[in-house]
Design an enzyme around this catalytic site. Structure first.
Site, short mmCIF file in Angstrom:
data_model
loop_
_atom_site.label_atom_id
_atom_site.label_comp_id
_atom_site.label_asym_id
_atom_site.label_seq_id
_atom_site.Cartn_x
_atom_site.Cartn_y
_atom_site.Cartn_z
CG ASN A 292 0.69 -5.68 1.25
OD1 ASN A 292 1.37 -5.38 1.76
ND2 ASN A 292 -0.22 -5.90 0.68
CD1 TRP A 293 3.31 -3.49 7.42
CD2 TRP A 293 5.20 -2.12 7.70
NE1 TRP A 293 3.50 -3.08 9.01
CE2 TRP A 293 4.71 -2.66 9.38
CE3 TRP A 293 6.38 -1.78 7.24
CZ2 TRP A 293 4.93 -2.51 10.28
CZ3 TRP A 293 6.96 -1.42 8.64
CH2 TRP A 293 6.45 -1.39 9.81
CE LYS A 294 -1.92 -2.71 0.43
NZ LYS A 294 -3.39 -2.72 0.71
CG HIS B 177 -1.85 -7.44 -3.41
ND1 HIS B 177 -2.35 -5.84 -4.29
CD2 HIS B 177 -2.25 -6.80 -1.93
CE1 HIS B 177 -3.32 -5.09 -3.13
NE2 HIS B 177 -3.33 -6.19 -1.96
CD GLU C 172 -2.57 -2.40 -3.36
OE1 GLU C 172 -1.30 -2.19 -2.82
OE2 GLU C 172 -3.52 -1.81 -2.53
CD GLU D 246 -5.32 -8.68 -0.24
OE1 GLU D 246 -5.27 -8.51 1.21
OE2 GLU D 246 -5.24 -8.37 -1.04
N GLY E 265 -8.95 -0.45 0.48
CA GLY E 265 -8.06 0.57 1.35
C GLY E 265 -9.07 1.77 0.94
CB SER F 3 -11.54 -2.19 4.41
OG SER F 3 -10.93 -1.22 3.63
N GLY G 284 -4.11 -4.72 5.25
CA GLY G 284 -3.10 -3.47 4.53
C GLY G 284 -2.86 -2.01 6.24
N GLY G 285 -3.85 -1.27 5.58
CA GLY G 285 -3.52 0.05 6.58
C GLY G 285 -3.49 -0.28 7.99
P1 13P Z 1 -6.63 -2.67 4.02
O1 13P Z 1 -6.74 -3.42 4.15
O2 13P Z 1 -5.61 -1.31 3.55
O3 13P Z 1 -7.87 -2.71 2.41
O4 13P Z 1 -5.28 -3.17 2.40
C1 13P Z 1 -5.53 -4.74 2.42
C2 13P Z 1 -4.66 -5.63 1.15
O5 13P Z 1 -4.85 -5.34 -0.37
C3 13P Z 1 -4.00 -6.62 1.67
O6 13P Z 1 -3.31 -6.69 0.71
#
Ligand code: 13P
Length: 249
Positions: free
Chosen positions: A8-10, A90, A92, A160, A166, A206, A227-228
């Site tokens: 997920n590149w957000k 998600h 967020e 999640e 993050g 993470s 994510g990251g």
């Molecule tokens: P991180 O891997 O950056 O913690 O993000 C997880 C996430 O929210 C994937 O949707």
């Protein structure tokens, strides 16, 4: 079932970052796990040309097919770019846009109607975990956000924990096992043993090259939503390799 490494590149990624997708596709010409990158919608069409065996997805969609919804995107629009999946619910989006379980369920149905797979996210906040409410929160999100008709073909569920996203803090293996086993039981009870058993359950929060192997060894973990660490081909590639070595077990 085939495991799934999803990124997920957000709100990250410009044209120059397509190089990461090219590199990932070159390194994984015949993957033994499913690989999916959920990109900003602006990159989907150009990424399609370089993605090889990597599937592409969106990060959200509107519940409606079309209409007067400035700034929104429909599942059908994402499908037209060649996307095969869309993340919905998600944390967020739930936090930044006050999305309710009912909204998330409506979005999941829109994803299905466009012929795509919905990746439906659930997860507790730190305050909810500290209050001992984790399984109650997950149960409520599952019943409200996952519509009737979910199958392994049209739905993936991502656990999640909000406090692990993050932050560099991952849930412990015991915490992951407890929630994943709980989700598996819930979907098997609600749908059927076979249908619920075929829905892939991803852990997210993470996930990094160094912890991926341990996390993928946990029961009922069928992959990750990253994510990251999905932004760089070298890191995501290591996570894909950790998952691939579990696929054979
Ligand atoms: P991180 O891997 O950056 O913690 O993000 C997880 C996430 O929210 C994937 O949707």
């Amino acid at each position: 079932m085939r495991k799934l490494a999803a990124g997920n590149w957000k709100m990250n990624g410009l044209k120059a970052d397509l190089d990461q997708i090219t590199a990932l596709a070159t390194d994984h010409p015949a993957p033994t796990v499913d690989i999916l990158l959920c990109l900003p919608a602006t990159l989907l069409t150009s990424a399609h040309a370089v993605a090889g065996q990597i599937a592409l997805g969106g990060q959200d969609c509107h519940p409606a097919d079309s209409g007067a919804h400035t700034g929104d995107i429909s599942a059908g629009m994402l499908a037209e770019t060649g996307a095969s999946a869309v993340i919905v619910g998600h944390s967020e989006r739930r936090a930044d846009h006050a999305e309710t379980d009912a909204t998330v369920a409506a979005k999941a149905k829109a994803v299905w109607a466009a012929g795509l797979t919905a990746i439906i996210c659930v997860g507790e906040t730190e305050a909810q975990r500290d209050a001992g409410q984790t399984l109650d929160v997950i149960a409520k999100q599952l019943s409200g956000s996952v519509p009737e008709g979910a199958t392994g073909a049209n739905t993936v569920i991502a656990y999640e924990p909000v406090w692990a996203i993050g932050t560099g803090r991952t849930a412990t293996l015991d915490q992951i096992a407890e929630v994943h086993d709980f989700i598996r039981t819930k979907v098997q009870t609600r749908f059927s043993a076979a249908v619920g058993g075929g829905i892939r359950l991803l852990y997210g929060g993470s996930v990094k090259p160094l912890n991926a192997g341990d996390i993928f060894g946990v029961s009922n973990v069928d992959g990750a939503l990253v994510g990251g660490a999905s932004l760089k081909a070298v890191d995501f590639g290591k996570i894909i390799e950790a998952l691939s070595s579990q696929q054979h077990h």
